[in-house]
Design a protein around this motif. Structure first.
Motif, PDB file in Angstrom:
ATOM      1  N   PHE A  63       0.822  -1.213   0.000  1.00 16.36           N
ATOM      2  CA  PHE A  63       0.000   0.000   0.000  1.00 16.36           C
ATOM      3  C   PHE A  63       0.855   1.262   0.000  1.00 16.36           C
ATOM      4  O   PHE A  63       0.516   2.259  -0.647  1.00 16.36           O
ATOM      5  N   GLY A  64       1.969   1.247   0.711  1.00 16.32           N
ATOM      6  CA  GLY A  64       2.815   2.430   0.785  1.00 16.32           C
ATOM      7  C   GLY A  64       3.375   2.864  -0.553  1.00 16.32           C
ATOM      8  O   GLY A  64       3.615   4.057  -0.788  1.00 16.32           O
ATOM      9  N   SER A  65       3.570   1.900  -1.467  1.00 13.42           N
ATOM     10  CA  SER A  65       4.148   2.242  -2.766  1.00 13.42           C
ATOM     11  C   SER A  65       3.175   3.010  -3.655  1.00 13.42           C
ATOM     12  O   SER A  65       3.581   3.574  -4.673  1.00 13.42           O
ATOM     13  N   VAL A  66       1.894   3.042  -3.283  1.00 10.73           N
ATOM     14  CA  VAL A  66       0.930   3.848  -4.045  1.00 10.73           C
ATOM     15  C   VAL A  66       1.294   5.324  -3.939  1.00 10.73           C
ATOM     16  O   VAL A  66       1.137   6.090  -4.891  1.00 10.73           O
ATOM     17  N   TRP A  67       1.813   5.722  -2.780  1.00 13.10           N
ATOM     18  CA  TRP A  67       2.096   7.132  -2.510  1.00 13.10           C
ATOM     19  C   TRP A  67       3.575   7.465  -2.660  1.00 13.10           C
ATOM     20  O   TRP A  67       3.915   8.604  -2.952  1.00 13.10           O
ATOM     21  N   HIS A  68       4.413   6.474  -2.447  1.00 16.92           N
ATOM     22  CA  HIS A  68       5.849   6.750  -2.508  1.00 16.92           C
ATOM     23  C   HIS A  68       6.575   5.494  -2.981  1.00 16.92           C
ATOM     24  O   HIS A  68       6.697   4.525  -2.238  1.00 16.92           O
ATOM     25  N   PRO A 202      -9.108   2.260  -7.577  1.00 24.06           N
ATOM     26  CA  PRO A 202      -7.947   3.012  -8.084  1.00 24.06           C
ATOM     27  C   PRO A 202      -6.619   2.553  -7.487  1.00 24.06           C
ATOM     28  O   PRO A 202      -5.602   2.508  -8.192  1.00 24.06           O
ATOM     29  N   VAL A 203      -6.600   2.203  -6.202  1.00 25.71           N
ATOM     30  CA  VAL A 203      -5.361   1.704  -5.592  1.00 25.71           C
ATOM     31  C   VAL A 203      -4.931   0.405  -6.265  1.00 25.71           C
ATOM     32  O   VAL A 203      -3.745   0.210  -6.563  1.00 25.71           O
ATOM     33  N   ALA A 204      -5.893  -0.490  -6.503  1.00 25.69           N
ATOM     34  CA  ALA A 204      -5.568  -1.750  -7.169  1.00 25.69           C
ATOM     35  C   ALA A 204      -4.981  -1.517  -8.553  1.00 25.69           C
ATOM     36  O   ALA A 204      -3.980  -2.145  -8.942  1.00 25.69           O
ATOM     37  N   GLN A 205      -5.584  -0.608  -9.307  1.00 21.97           N
ATOM     38  CA  GLN A 205      -5.090  -0.321 -10.655  1.00 21.97           C
ATOM     39  C   GLN A 205      -3.708   0.319 -10.620  1.00 21.97           C
ATOM     40  O   GLN A 205      -2.860   0.047 -11.476  1.00 21.97           O
ATOM     41  N   LYS A 206      -3.465   1.177  -9.625  1.00 26.33           N
ATOM     42  CA  LYS A 206      -2.159   1.828  -9.500  1.00 26.33           C
ATOM     43  C   LYS A 206      -1.081   0.782  -9.210  1.00 26.33           C
ATOM     44  O   LYS A 206       0.009   0.808  -9.816  1.00 26.33           O
ATOM     45  N   LEU A 207      -1.357  -0.126  -8.313  1.00 25.41           N
ATOM     46  CA  LEU A 207      -0.388  -1.172  -7.978  1.00 25.41           C
ATOM     47  C   LEU A 207      -0.112  -2.075  -9.174  1.00 25.41           C
ATOM     48  O   LEU A 207       1.040  -2.445  -9.444  1.00 25.41           O
ATOM     49  N   GLN A 208      -1.147  -2.425  -9.909  1.00 25.81           N
ATOM     50  CA  GLN A 208      -0.957  -3.280 -11.081  1.00 25.81           C
ATOM     51  C   GLN A 208      -0.129  -2.567 -12.150  1.00 25.81           C
ATOM     52  O   GLN A 208       0.692  -3.190 -12.833  1.00 25.81           O
ATOM     53  N   LYS A 240      19.184  -0.440 -28.805  1.00 24.72           N
ATOM     54  CA  LYS A 240      18.080  -1.405 -28.866  1.00 24.72           C
ATOM     55  C   LYS A 240      17.189  -1.296 -27.627  1.00 24.72           C
ATOM     56  O   LYS A 240      15.955  -1.384 -27.725  1.00 24.72           O
ATOM     57  N   LEU A 241      17.808  -1.085 -26.485  1.00 23.33           N
ATOM     58  CA  LEU A 241      17.052  -1.053 -25.229  1.00 23.33           C
ATOM     59  C   LEU A 241      16.320   0.265 -24.998  1.00 23.33           C
ATOM     60  O   LEU A 241      15.483   0.360 -24.102  1.00 23.33           O
ATOM     61  N   GLU A 242      16.620   1.281 -25.796  1.00 23.59           N
ATOM     62  CA  GLU A 242      15.949   2.579 -25.633  1.00 23.59           C
ATOM     63  C   GLU A 242      14.445   2.467 -25.838  1.00 23.59           C
ATOM     64  O   GLU A 242      13.683   3.278 -25.304  1.00 23.59           O
ATOM     65  N   ALA A 243      14.010   1.494 -26.608  1.00 27.64           N
ATOM     66  CA  ALA A 243      12.584   1.344 -26.872  1.00 27.64           C
ATOM     67  C   ALA A 243      11.812   1.091 -25.572  1.00 27.64           C
ATOM     68  O   ALA A 243      10.657   1.505 -25.431  1.00 27.64           O
ATOM     69  N   TYR A 244      12.455   0.428 -24.609  1.00 27.10           N
ATOM     70  CA  TYR A 244      11.781   0.152 -23.339  1.00 27.10           C
ATOM     71  C   TYR A 244      11.484   1.433 -22.575  1.00 27.10           C
ATOM     72  O   TYR A 244      10.454   1.531 -21.888  1.00 27.10           O
ATOM     73  N   SER A 245      12.366   2.400 -22.665  1.00 19.93           N
ATOM     74  CA  SER A 245      12.161   3.667 -21.965  1.00 19.93           C
ATOM     75  C   SER A 245      10.943   4.414 -22.473  1.00 19.93           C
ATOM     76  O   SER A 245      10.295   5.139 -21.715  1.00 19.93           O
ATOM     77  N   ARG A 246      10.631   4.245 -23.751  1.00 16.24           N
ATOM     78  CA  ARG A 246       9.523   5.009 -24.337  1.00 16.24           C
ATOM     79  C   ARG A 246       8.161   4.523 -23.876  1.00 16.24           C
ATOM     80  O   ARG A 246       7.177   5.248 -23.988  1.00 16.24           O
ATOM     81  N   VAL A 247       8.078   3.285 -23.370  1.00 17.54           N
ATOM     82  CA  VAL A 247       6.798   2.770 -22.924  1.00 17.54           C
ATOM     83  C   VAL A 247       6.738   2.648 -21.395  1.00 17.54           C
ATOM     84  O   VAL A 247       5.712   2.256 -20.836  1.00 17.54           O
ATOM     85  N   ALA A 248       7.848   2.984 -20.723  1.00 21.84           N
ATOM     86  CA  ALA A 248       7.875   2.901 -19.263  1.00 21.84           C
ATOM     87  C   ALA A 248       7.041   4.017 -18.649  1.00 21.84           C
ATOM     88  O   ALA A 248       6.856   5.075 -19.251  1.00 21.84           O
ATOM     89  N   VAL A 249       6.537   3.773 -17.446  1.00 23.09           N
ATOM     90  CA  VAL A 249       5.746   4.783 -16.735  1.00 23.09           C
ATOM     91  C   VAL A 249       6.478   5.187 -15.464  1.00 23.09           C
ATOM     92  O   VAL A 249       7.335   4.476 -14.977  1.00 23.09           O
TER      93      VAL A 249
END
Length: 249
Positions: A63-68, A202-208, A240-249
């Motif tokens: 739960f803590g990772s939702v906020w930090h 929303p918390v569930a979706q954020k964690l996923q 090659k690995l730069e593509a991963y950065s473009r879809v990361a959140v």
């Protein structure tokens, strides 16, 4: 600190409570401890019944990772993988032993260890992908307790409403008790529906979403280590690995 998440909770509460106040409602009427106990206690009890203790405890810890939550540095990881590839091409895989001791990510340490041991590429991929699959499955199962809370709380809210109406009907000749029972009925419904749609789901979706991002990060690590194992050019690996950065959140 995730300011967007905190702002979202504040905005949702201000919108609901503020809109109610603008219509002339008394805000104090929304705070009803018995209704809160019924909805929250009942919802958590149902989830505790259906969830193995390991996943339930892990879900609470998440739960803590939702906020930090410390963001994953994709760019830095790409640079390090390219560096390891360069070292291994010049000095051999045994030269990567120092990198194992310097890295604090158990997944990365395992991958480097497999490289140092000289395992086949297929074995390296299978071993690391299995780790990703099992660990992400454990995290998804833990995060689902919030989805379950979002599913149960509206129904428990209805139970609270029925209990409030039972109390009201039992004291129909006592105006004060009648009003108390009706208040419990309506506020319990608000807590159930509001808790599910403004918080638990929303918390569930954020964690996923966070778990998806971690899976993406580890898949990038696997791809980079495989490229290094095959002796590819470090600069080509990093591009090659730069593509991963473009879809990361």
């Amino acid at each position: 600190m995730d300011r967007l998440a905190i702002s979202g909770v504040v905005l949702a509460l201000v919108a609901v409570i503020g809109g109610y106040a603008i219509e002339g409602g008394g805000i104090s009427a929304l705070f009803h401890f018995p209704a809160f106990i019924i909805v929250i206690g009942g919802s958590f009890g149902a989830v505790m019944l259906q969830t193995p203790s390991t996943y339930f405890v892990q879900g609470l810890k998440m739960f803590g990772s939702v906020w930090h939550k410390k963001p994953l540095d994709f760019k830095y990881a790409q640079h390090m993988i390219a560096h390891w590839a360069d070292v291994s091409r010049q000095k051999g895989f045994l030269a990567l032993e120092d990198g194992i001791n310097e890295n604090d990510d158990p997944f990365v340490r395992k991958g480097l260890g497999l490289l140092v041991d000289g395992v086949e590429s297929d074995v390296l991929r299978t071993s690391l992908e299995l780790d990703i699959e099992l660990d992400s499955d454990r995290q998804y199962r833990s995060a689902r307790i919030y989805d379950a809370l979002g599913g149960y709380s509206p129904t428990i809210g209805i139970i609270g409403a029925v209990l409030g109406l039972i109390q009201a009907m039992a004291n129909i000749d006592d105006p004060s008790a009648l009003g108390h029972g009706i208040a419990t009925a309506f506020v319990a419904t608000i807590y159930g529906v509001g808790g599910a749609n403004l918080f638990f789901i929303p918390v569930a979706q954020k964690l996923q979403s966070q778990i998806d991002n971690e899976v993406l990060y580890r898949e990038m690590i696997v791809e980079g280590l495989l490229c290094a194992a095959n002796g590819e050019n470090p600069n080509s690996i990093e591009r090659k690995l730069e593509a991963y950065s473009r879809v990361a959140v």
